[in-house]
Design a protein around this motif. Sequence first.
Motif: not given
Length: 95
Positions: A3-6, A10-14, A59-62, A76-77
């Motif tokens: 996988s490669h995280a865009l 990372w913005d959403a994750y933070s 509730e949360h989805r990637a 990963l978007k």
Amino acid sequence: MRSHALPSFWDAYSRLDEDVRRRARKAFRLWAENPFHPSLHFKCMDSQENIWSVRISLEHRALGVWEGDSEEEVFLKTIIPSRKATKKYLKGKKR
């Protein structure tokens, strides 16, 4: 599975609280071992754009895009904070 995280991921994750980030890390480790583990509910949400979803919490989805000819690579978007928001996000992509 690779996988490669865009940056959008990372913005959403933070912006997630620590409990959800912990769940996301746990889901990622499980997904890396077995993407189709039943608890992850890994499934195609939009076959035209090849957008796939994996459950992080109730509730949360990637969301990610399965790209290329390889069945081993996912980009990963983003992380979506609710099932309702996931549907709204996907509806907006079809415009």
